[in-house]
Design a protein around this motif. Structure first.
Motif, PDB file in Angstrom:
ATOM      1  N   THR A   1       0.840  -1.199   0.000  1.00 21.46           N
ATOM      2  CA  THR A   1       0.000   0.000   0.000  1.00 21.46           C
ATOM      3  C   THR A   1       0.872   1.245   0.000  1.00 21.46           C
ATOM      4  O   THR A   1       0.669   2.156   0.788  1.00 21.46           O
ATOM      5  CB  THR A   1      -0.943   0.010   1.217  1.00 21.46           C
ATOM      6  N   ASP A   2       1.864   1.262  -0.876  1.00 24.27           N
ATOM      7  CA  ASP A   2       2.796   2.387  -0.976  1.00 24.27           C
ATOM      8  C   ASP A   2       2.019   3.694  -1.111  1.00 24.27           C
ATOM      9  O   ASP A   2       1.159   3.834  -1.978  1.00 24.27           O
ATOM     10  CB  ASP A   2       3.705   2.165  -2.186  1.00 24.27           C
ATOM     11  N   ASP A   3       2.337   4.675  -0.235  1.00 27.80           N
ATOM     12  CA  ASP A   3       1.597   5.929  -0.231  1.00 27.80           C
ATOM     13  C   ASP A   3       2.087   6.930  -1.263  1.00 27.80           C
ATOM     14  O   ASP A   3       1.564   8.034  -1.358  1.00 27.80           O
ATOM     15  CB  ASP A   3       1.642   6.565   1.164  1.00 27.80           C
ATOM     16  N   TYR A   4       3.101   6.547  -2.053  1.00 26.62           N
ATOM     17  CA  TYR A   4       3.667   7.481  -3.027  1.00 26.62           C
ATOM     18  C   TYR A   4       3.778   6.863  -4.417  1.00 26.62           C
ATOM     19  O   TYR A   4       3.458   7.509  -5.415  1.00 26.62           O
ATOM     20  CB  TYR A   4       5.041   7.950  -2.546  1.00 26.62           C
ATOM     21  N   CYS A   5       4.227   5.624  -4.484  1.00 25.78           N
ATOM     22  CA  CYS A   5       4.371   4.942  -5.770  1.00 25.78           C
ATOM     23  C   CYS A   5       3.293   3.877  -5.893  1.00 25.78           C
ATOM     24  O   CYS A   5       3.170   2.999  -5.043  1.00 25.78           O
ATOM     25  CB  CYS A   5       5.753   4.300  -5.888  1.00 25.78           C
ATOM     26  N   SER A   6       2.554   3.933  -6.943  1.00 25.76           N
ATOM     27  CA  SER A   6       1.387   3.074  -7.110  1.00 25.76           C
ATOM     28  C   SER A   6       1.757   1.596  -7.219  1.00 25.76           C
ATOM     29  O   SER A   6       2.557   1.211  -8.078  1.00 25.76           O
ATOM     30  CB  SER A   6       0.625   3.489  -8.377  1.00 25.76           C
ATOM     31  N   PRO A   7       1.155   0.739  -6.373  1.00 25.00           N
ATOM     32  CA  PRO A   7       1.348  -0.706  -6.544  1.00 25.00           C
ATOM     33  C   PRO A   7       0.872  -1.195  -7.913  1.00 25.00           C
ATOM     34  O   PRO A   7       1.400  -2.166  -8.445  1.00 25.00           O
ATOM     35  CB  PRO A   7       0.515  -1.308  -5.408  1.00 25.00           C
ATOM     36  N   GLU A   8      -0.112  -0.495  -8.472  1.00 28.11           N
ATOM     37  CA  GLU A   8      -0.597  -0.877  -9.805  1.00 28.11           C
ATOM     38  C   GLU A   8       0.501  -0.704 -10.860  1.00 28.11           C
ATOM     39  O   GLU A   8       0.579  -1.489 -11.816  1.00 28.11           O
ATOM     40  CB  GLU A   8      -1.831  -0.036 -10.176  1.00 28.11           C
ATOM     41  N   LEU A   9       1.343   0.312 -10.686  1.00 22.73           N
ATOM     42  CA  LEU A   9       2.461   0.482 -11.610  1.00 22.73           C
ATOM     43  C   LEU A   9       3.449  -0.670 -11.487  1.00 22.73           C
ATOM     44  O   LEU A   9       4.013  -1.128 -12.484  1.00 22.73           O
ATOM     45  CB  LEU A   9       3.187   1.801 -11.336  1.00 22.73           C
ATOM     46  N   ALA A  10       3.665  -1.130 -10.277  1.00 19.61           N
ATOM     47  CA  ALA A  10       4.570  -2.272 -10.074  1.00 19.61           C
ATOM     48  C   ALA A  10       4.015  -3.508 -10.773  1.00 19.61           C
ATOM     49  O   ALA A  10       4.759  -4.259 -11.421  1.00 19.61           O
ATOM     50  CB  ALA A  10       4.763  -2.539  -8.585  1.00 19.61           C
ATOM     51  N   GLU A  11       2.718  -3.733 -10.658  1.00 23.03           N
ATOM     52  CA  GLU A  11       2.098  -4.872 -11.336  1.00 23.03           C
ATOM     53  C   GLU A  11       2.209  -4.733 -12.847  1.00 23.03           C
ATOM     54  O   GLU A  11       2.482  -5.710 -13.559  1.00 23.03           O
ATOM     55  CB  GLU A  11       0.636  -4.991 -10.918  1.00 23.03           C
ATOM     56  N   ALA A  12       1.992  -3.516 -13.342  1.00 22.42           N
ATOM     57  CA  ALA A  12       2.094  -3.288 -14.784  1.00 22.42           C
ATOM     58  C   ALA A  12       3.519  -3.526 -15.274  1.00 22.42           C
ATOM     59  O   ALA A  12       3.737  -4.110 -16.348  1.00 22.42           O
ATOM     60  CB  ALA A  12       1.648  -1.869 -15.126  1.00 22.42           C
ATOM     61  N   ALA A  13       4.503  -3.067 -14.489  1.00 23.19           N
ATOM     62  CA  ALA A  13       5.894  -3.283 -14.876  1.00 23.19           C
ATOM     63  C   ALA A  13       6.225  -4.762 -14.891  1.00 23.19           C
ATOM     64  O   ALA A  13       6.893  -5.256 -15.804  1.00 23.19           O
ATOM     65  CB  ALA A  13       6.816  -2.549 -13.912  1.00 23.19           C
ATOM     66  N   TYR A  14       5.756  -5.470 -13.881  1.00 31.86           N
ATOM     67  CA  TYR A  14       6.007  -6.912 -13.819  1.00 31.86           C
ATOM     68  C   TYR A  14       5.377  -7.613 -15.026  1.00 31.86           C
ATOM     69  O   TYR A  14       6.016  -8.458 -15.673  1.00 31.86           O
ATOM     70  CB  TYR A  14       5.439  -7.484 -12.524  1.00 31.86           C
ATOM     71  N   ASP A  15       4.151  -7.260 -15.351  1.00 30.99           N
ATOM     72  CA  ASP A  15       3.473  -7.894 -16.490  1.00 30.99           C
ATOM     73  C   ASP A  15       4.189  -7.596 -17.796  1.00 30.99           C
ATOM     74  O   ASP A  15       4.237  -8.436 -18.704  1.00 30.99           O
ATOM     75  CB  ASP A  15       2.021  -7.401 -16.578  1.00 30.99           C
ATOM     76  N   GLN A  16       4.773  -6.408 -17.899  1.00 32.16           N
ATOM     77  CA  GLN A  16       5.398  -5.980 -19.154  1.00 32.16           C
ATOM     78  C   GLN A  16       6.826  -6.486 -19.303  1.00 32.16           C
ATOM     79  O   GLN A  16       7.338  -6.561 -20.418  1.00 32.16           O
ATOM     80  CB  GLN A  16       5.372  -4.450 -19.223  1.00 32.16           C
ATOM     81  N   ALA A  17       7.477  -6.813 -18.199  1.00 36.12           N
ATOM     82  CA  ALA A  17       8.862  -7.276 -18.276  1.00 36.12           C
ATOM     83  C   ALA A  17       8.943  -8.580 -19.055  1.00 36.12           C
ATOM     84  O   ALA A  17       8.244  -9.540 -18.730  1.00 36.12           O
ATOM     85  CB  ALA A  17       9.429  -7.459 -16.879  1.00 36.12           C
ATOM     86  N   PRO A  18       9.785  -8.659 -20.085  1.00 32.46           N
ATOM     87  CA  PRO A  18       9.791  -9.825 -20.968  1.00 32.46           C
ATOM     88  C   PRO A  18      10.671 -10.968 -20.499  1.00 32.46           C
ATOM     89  O   PRO A  18      10.527 -12.095 -20.961  1.00 32.46           O
ATOM     90  CB  PRO A  18      10.320  -9.249 -22.288  1.00 32.46           C
ATOM     91  N   GLY A  19      11.615 -10.703 -19.611  1.00 28.28           N
ATOM     92  CA  GLY A  19      12.577 -11.733 -19.227  1.00 28.28           C
ATOM     93  C   GLY A  19      12.218 -12.429 -17.939  1.00 28.28           C
ATOM     94  O   GLY A  19      11.102 -12.298 -17.433  1.00 28.28           O
TER      95      GLY A  19
END
Length: 214
Positions: free
Chosen positions: A158-176
């Protein structure tokens, strides 16, 4: 034993702290939050990772700390050049295998770590805490080099500054090869220097790097 080192990027002298764990041990360059210096978050993680068997280099980006350059100026392209120079300095050390070098970034440094790996084939693994920048998603989506680069994301639930949704999106987009570790941290700065979060992040990072840089 740690030592003070200097190296250059674009003719600017950069200052760092190098700690060798063992001959040919996996090695990591660390970069931290906006305006941070090597004695703060980057240094905290460097010490923890060194205790866990990694050779570490924490350094001051241009304009900050003991490094030269325009004071307190956030130069995004300059910071990427600094990271490339830090990788070069670390990889050239006689105790370091240049094929076993990673970059760790925390907060804004996480975005720089991913962007550096996107353009530098020498970087074999990336790990970072608290996704900070949409530019990271651009790097993940457009860089073929990241297709073979292992990526670890460590983030507060529940990061109060950086969105957890962005972390999920980055993880989904990472190809390796990739991992996403959720910690029970509620505040963004919990991953800077607060326990048990720093130890949890350091444990996961060391395990990840020892596995992928073996």
């Amino acid at each position: 034993m740690s030592e003070h080192v200097t190296f250059t990027a674009d003719g600017i002298t950069l200052a760092g702290t190098l700690a060798v764990a063992a001959d040919r041990a996996p090695a990591v360059v660390l970069t931290g939050p906006f305006t941070g210096v090597k004695e703060q978050v980057a240094g905290t993680y460097a010490a923890r990772l060194h205790e866990r068997g990694l050779t570490t280099l924490a350094f001051d980006h241009r304009g900050f700390g003991e490094s030269g350059g325009r004071r307190a100026h956030e130069d995004s392209q300059g910071k990427l050049a600094d990271l490339r120079a830090a990788v070069s300095h670390l990889a050239a050390h006689p105790a370091v295998d240049p094929g076993r070098v990673a970059v760790v970034g925390v907060c804004l440094g996480g975005g720089y770590a991913v962007r550096a790996a996107a353009t530098d084939p020498r970087i074999s693994a990336v790990t970072y805490g608290s996704l900070h920048s949409l530019m990271t998603l651009d790097a993940l989506g457009s860089a073929p080099l990241l297709g073979r680069t292992p990526l670890l994301i460590v983030h507060g639930r529940t990061d109060d500054y950086c969105s957890p949704e962005l972390a999920e999106a980055a993880y989904d987009q990472a190809p390796g090869p990739k991992e996403l570790l959720w910690l029970d941290a509620a505040q963004h700065i919990d991953l800077y220097d607060r326990e048990p979060y720093v130890s949890q992040a350091a444990d996961a990072t060391a395990r990840f790097l020892h596995h992928h840089l073996r």
